[in-house]
Design a protein around this motif. Structure first.
Motif, short mmCIF file in Angstrom:
data_model
loop_
_atom_site.label_atom_id
_atom_site.label_comp_id
_atom_site.label_asym_id
_atom_site.label_seq_id
_atom_site.Cartn_x
_atom_site.Cartn_y
_atom_site.Cartn_z
N GLN A 1 0.97 -1.21 -0.02
CA GLN A 1 -0.05 -0.20 0.02
C GLN A 1 1.02 1.22 0.02
N ASN A 2 1.13 2.00 -0.99
CA ASN A 2 1.61 3.28 -1.40
C ASN A 2 0.96 4.37 -1.13
N LYS A 3 1.60 5.32 -0.24
CA LYS A 3 0.91 6.77 -0.26
C LYS A 3 1.95 8.01 -0.52
N TYR A 4 1.50 8.76 -1.17
CA TYR A 4 2.58 9.98 -1.39
C TYR A 4 1.80 11.19 -1.42
N ASP A 5 2.27 12.04 -0.49
CA ASP A 5 1.97 13.50 -0.18
C ASP A 5 2.66 14.45 -0.96
N ASN A 6 2.40 14.74 -2.21
CA ASN A 6 3.33 15.66 -2.84
C ASN A 6 3.22 17.08 -2.27
N LEU A 7 4.24 17.79 -1.61
CA LEU A 7 4.25 19.03 -1.10
C LEU A 7 4.33 20.12 -2.05
N LEU A 8 5.14 19.86 -3.15
CA LEU A 8 5.13 20.88 -3.97
C LEU A 8 3.85 21.17 -4.70
N SER A 9 3.01 20.29 -5.06
CA SER A 9 1.62 20.28 -5.86
C SER A 9 0.43 20.28 -4.98
N GLY A 10 0.66 19.84 -3.76
CA GLY A 10 -0.43 19.90 -2.78
C GLY A 10 -1.22 18.71 -3.15
N THR A 11 -0.84 17.61 -3.69
CA THR A 11 -1.78 16.43 -3.99
C THR A 11 -1.48 15.26 -3.12
N LEU A 12 -2.34 14.54 -2.96
CA LEU A 12 -2.11 13.33 -2.04
C LEU A 12 -2.73 11.97 -2.61
N GLY A 13 -1.84 10.81 -3.00
CA GLY A 13 -2.36 9.95 -3.54
C GLY A 13 -2.08 8.57 -3.01
N SER A 14 -3.10 7.44 -3.30
CA SER A 14 -2.71 6.13 -2.42
C SER A 14 -3.09 5.15 -3.55
N VAL A 15 -2.08 4.02 -3.75
CA VAL A 15 -2.43 3.11 -4.67
C VAL A 15 -1.77 1.75 -4.02
N GLY A 16 -2.48 0.57 -4.29
CA GLY A 16 -1.86 -0.50 -3.66
C GLY A 16 -2.25 -1.96 -4.77
N ALA A 17 -1.31 -2.93 -4.30
CA ALA A 17 -1.11 -4.00 -5.54
C ALA A 17 -0.70 -5.19 -4.58
N GLY A 18 -1.24 -6.37 -5.21
CA GLY A 18 -0.50 -7.79 -4.43
C GLY A 18 0.02 -8.37 -5.67
N ILE A 19 0.81 -9.38 -5.38
CA ILE A 19 1.59 -10.54 -6.01
C ILE A 19 1.53 -11.98 -5.48
N VAL A 20 1.27 -12.74 -6.37
CA VAL A 20 1.56 -14.35 -5.92
C VAL A 20 2.93 -14.63 -6.61
N SER A 21 3.85 -15.39 -5.63
CA SER A 21 5.07 -15.89 -6.12
C SER A 21 5.25 -17.35 -5.72
N PRO A 22 5.11 -18.17 -6.73
CA PRO A 22 5.28 -19.72 -6.31
C PRO A 22 6.91 -20.14 -6.62
N LYS A 23 7.29 -21.02 -5.66
CA LYS A 23 8.72 -21.41 -5.82
C LYS A 23 8.67 -23.05 -6.06
N VAL A 24 9.42 -23.49 -6.64
CA VAL A 24 9.65 -25.07 -6.59
C VAL A 24 11.02 -25.46 -6.99
N ASN A 25 11.88 -26.41 -5.82
CA ASN A 25 13.21 -26.54 -6.12
C ASN A 25 13.06 -28.01 -5.79
N LEU A 26 14.06 -28.67 -6.67
CA LEU A 26 14.25 -30.23 -6.86
C LEU A 26 15.71 -30.43 -6.49
N TYR A 27 15.97 -31.43 -5.40
CA TYR A 27 17.45 -31.70 -5.48
C TYR A 27 17.52 -33.46 -5.80
N TYR A 28 18.53 -33.79 -6.38
CA TYR A 28 18.60 -35.23 -6.74
C TYR A 28 19.93 -35.58 -6.70
N THR A 29 20.68 -36.66 -5.84
CA THR A 29 21.85 -36.82 -5.60
C THR A 29 22.02 -38.39 -6.03
#
Length: 762
Positions: free
Chosen positions: A501-529
């Motif tokens: 969740q990102n918020k930025y208060d721009n003190l030069l322009s006087g604007t305040l904005g907020s955005v958000g996003a999510g991400i899914v990250s799968p991992k698979v690791n195989l080891y053979y001896t």
């Protein structure tokens, strides 16, 4: 009635047979036992994570967890011999007896010794948790300064272009990572990378770590580790400082170019307290150097650390630490080739010698590791950092402002706090151990007056370009399961979810904005001896790096968390007992790259990229105290969305190599001779401007006795003239009418000798 009778008879028969199976199973387990043990450092009583425990008679092996614990189940009653190995410690063998249905408890105390590669094993059980190369290197190579810290990672290069004060520029796997955009760096579990930093996304300043206090360095290349979130695309590095100080020491260094350094660490508690699991120490460091540039750098750095560790019950440890870091410097900045060629300045000169900076970081860190009654491992960590940063740079000189020049100021004041928690437990599916892990990471960054302004002589602000307050929060959760099917085969699978969740208060322009996003990250690791001396592995996974709040908020949340997808196919091989080889062919695709913009001194998002390459690491023990190592890395980095010939990635390394010889004995003469090589690389998209490569050799010579160590270190023993960092930048000098785009560079160190004396207080 006959049907009912027959049905009852079959039910009784099935019931009887089921009980026979249960009783038979109970009988089997009644005639087996369990070995449960812990491995400790004999001198400090610190648990040793990652020690290899083997029952040679049965060909069974495992490794210890964070508490130094190991467990081997379903052993037939009888007498056995156990061997325990850990890099940098002597081989320990112990006999034990297994009795019917009982658990045998065993504590193993390891004694420090020389590194023996013949004792390093190649195996599948718990392979995902092992860092063999890291353990070898940290025990063999002496770390003499903070710049050596990151170089422990095979294939990782760094470049300093601010007189030692700013975070180093990082190169790994065909990435110009800038100061940390695509590598996740942590120290004692605390994040080092700074999100939405005033100078660059992921900025990672490691100078608050005192090198002499590093206990171990864990790393992995690629996006394959489920508990690592933001920035873990090219890889991750985790530094761990000592929980216990084995002995107090003071150290003094003096070198060329008015270089001085003093370090000290004091053990505060008695040996009796350590025996009971309680320890505390304080440490401090002071640095000063004018460096080798024509303009004195007046570089100063102060570090302080206090750490307390206690075993609050039999299998529960609490660690608390406080640290403070402060640094101030001048620097010569990046200079253009044409100014040196025309004789306006020397190779070590400056166009604007009023560049420089000031930074500080204060950390509080609390970690609790507990073994639950059910045998699980519970970790809880809370941390807080207060961080300040102010940097003055001039990349383009008089391109934008012919009168005052183009100096800029980047400044921020940050509060960072967070929580890391995880739970790990091993269950058994029959005789197959399955280690389950789950965890959560929370982080909050709050900055005041994050600034980018044009300035003159560090004092006058001529044009405020950016000014605002940042509020960035992220939470990540992960689950992971590692199945050890046999001594030959193991599989790790994990899933991670992150939300920002990102918020930025721009003190030069006087604007305040907020955005958000999510991400899914799968991992698979195989080891053979397939054989005792060969291990094959396949790592696949998805990772990501977050984008700067000041970019994504104005764009309405576009590309907040661009993903990266990677695959490694590799081998760990010991063709001979004292030769260890790791090789991997790898591929990494990123949805979004970053490009350095020299005229603004910022980094901006670009398009998709692909990298593929080969990594080779070799570790060979020539004699009892003589070691050879080399890392060779070849990469083909390209932009996906550009036409052939215009698709080069600026400053991305294509060929690198490091290595050397190390002679290390417990006492007497020790030393090392090391090299670093980076090949030529494109400096712009069409390869019309080339960043020239270099080959540098360094040397270290020590004389060690029980109470002291005398050391001489020499950087660049052949006094090669080289360029440590390089950029293709358009700039204009004071008397030029037209701008010129060419290589701008920071000079690398010439021959640089330093003498150090370390005295141990006990």
């Amino acid at each position: 009635m006959k049907i009912i009778y027959e049905t009852r008879r079959r039910i009784k028969k099935s019931f009887f047979l089921s009980w026979l199976v249960v009783l038979a199973s109970l009988q089997v387990f009644a005639h087996t036992g369990t070995l449960n043990g812990f491995v400790y450092d004999q001198d400090t009583r610190v648990p040793l994570k990652g020690a290899t425990v083997t029952i040679e008679k049965l060909g069974i092996s495992t490794i210890t967890n964070t508490l130094g614990e190991f467990k081997i189940r379903n052993l037939d009653p009888g007498n056995y011999s156990l061997s325990v190995t850990y890099v940098g410690f002597e081989l320990m063998q112990k006999s034990f007896t297994i009795r019917d249905g009982e658990s045998t408890l065993l504590d193993v105390l390891m004694k420090s010794g020389t590194v023996e590669l013949s004792e390093v094993s190649v195996q599948a059980p718990m392979a995902h948790a092992q860092q063999t190369i890291s353990q070898i290197d940290i025990n063999v190579r002496p770390i003499q300064n903070s710049q050596e810290v990151l170089r422990i990672v095979p294939g990782l290069f760094i470049g300093q272009h601010a007189g030692g004060g700013k975070a180093e520029q990082i190169f790994l796997r065909g990435f110009d990572i800038d100061h940390g955009t695509d590598i996740n760096i942590s120290a004692d579990g605390m994040p080092v990378n700074m999100v939405s930093h005033a100078h660059g996304q992921g900025y990672a300043d490691l100078h608050f770590i005192i090198p002499e206090l590093i206990d171990r360095v864990d790393f992995k290349k690629g996006p394959y580790t489920v508990d690592k979130g933001d920035f873990a695309t090219a890889g991750w590095v985790d530094f761990r400082t000592r929980d216990v100080l084995d002995r107090s020491f003071v150290k003094a260094e003096v070198g060329q170019f008015d270089t001085y350094r003093a370090v000290g660490a004091l053990d505060l508690l008695s040996a009796a307290k350590k025996e009971k699991g309680e320890s505390a120490y304080v440490a401090g460091e002071y640095n000063f150097s004018n460096s080798y540039f024509d303009s004195p750098q007046h570089f100063k750095r102060i570090n302080g650390l206090a750490k307390y560790n206690i075993r609050i019950k039999e299998r529960s440890y609490l660690t608390a630490s406080l640290s403070h870091f402060w640094s101030k410097w001048n620097h010569s900045g990046q200079i253009p080739d044409r100014a040196v060629a025309a004789g306006l300045i020397s190779h070590y000169g400056a166009i604007d010698d009023t560049e420089g900076g000031l930074t500080s970081r204060t950390n509080a860190n609390l970690q609790l590791t507990t073994q639950t009654p059910g045998g699980g491992l519970l970790k809880n960590q809370v941390y807080y950092s207060h961080y300040q940063f102010e940097l003055y740079s001039n990349f383009t000189f008089f391109l934008n402002d012919p009168i005052n020049g183009d100096q800029i100021r980047q400044k921020e004041n940050r509060n960072l706090f967070g929580y890391n928690g995880s739970y790990t437990k091993t269950a058994y599916w029959g005789n197959t151990p399955a280690e389950f892990s789950a965890g959560v990471n929370y982080r909050q960054d709050l900055t005041d007056n994050t600034e980018l302004s044009r300035t003159v002589n560090r004092t006058i602000v001529t044009d405020p370009l950016q000014l605002g307050d940042i509020n960035e929060a992220s939470i990540g959760a992960f689950v992971s399961e590692t199945f050890t099917f046999s001594n030959s085969l193991s599989l790790n699978a994990g899933l991670r979810y992150d939300y920002f969740q990102n918020k930025y208060d721009n003190l030069l322009s006087g604007t305040l904005g907020s955005v958000g996003a999510g991400i899914v990250s799968p991992k698979v690791n195989l080891y053979y001896t397939p054989f005792r001396n060969i291990q094959l592995y396949l790592n696949t996974g998805k990772g990501f790096h977050s984008n700067d709040v000041r970019v994504v908020v104005p764009q309405g949340g576009k590309d907040i968390l661009p993903p990266g997808y990677g695959t490694d196919l590799g081998i760990n091989w010991k063709p001979f007992p004292k030769l260890y080889i790791n090789a991997a062919a790898w591929y990494l695709w990123l949805k979004q790259e970053f490009v350095y913009v020299g005229d603004e001194g910022v980094v901006e998002p670009s398009g998709r990229t692909v990298r593929q390459g080969i990594d080779l690491s070799v570790r060979y023990q020539i004699g009892r105290y003589l070691y050879f190592d080399t890392d060779v890395n070849v990469t083909n980095p390209r932009s996906v969305d550009e036409e052939v010939g215009m698709n080069y990635i600026p400053l991305a390394p294509r060929s690198t190599s490091t290595g050397g010889l190390t002679f290390r004995k417990p006492t007497g003469w020790n030393g090392s001779l090391r090299y670093r090589y980076m090949g030529d690389r494109p400096a712009n998209e069409d390869n019309s401007i080339v960043a020239k490569g270099y080959f540098i050799a360094d040397a270290q010579l020590n004389y060690t006795q029980k109470r002291y160590n005398l050391g001489l270190s020499i950087l660049n023993i052949f006094n090669t003239e080289w360029k440590e960092t390089q950029f293709a930048t358009e700039s204009r000098l004071k008397n030029e009418t037209q701008p010129v785009e060419e290589i701008h560079f920071t000079a690398g160190s010439p021959f640089f000798a330093r003498l150090a004396l370390t005295y141990y207080l006990k």
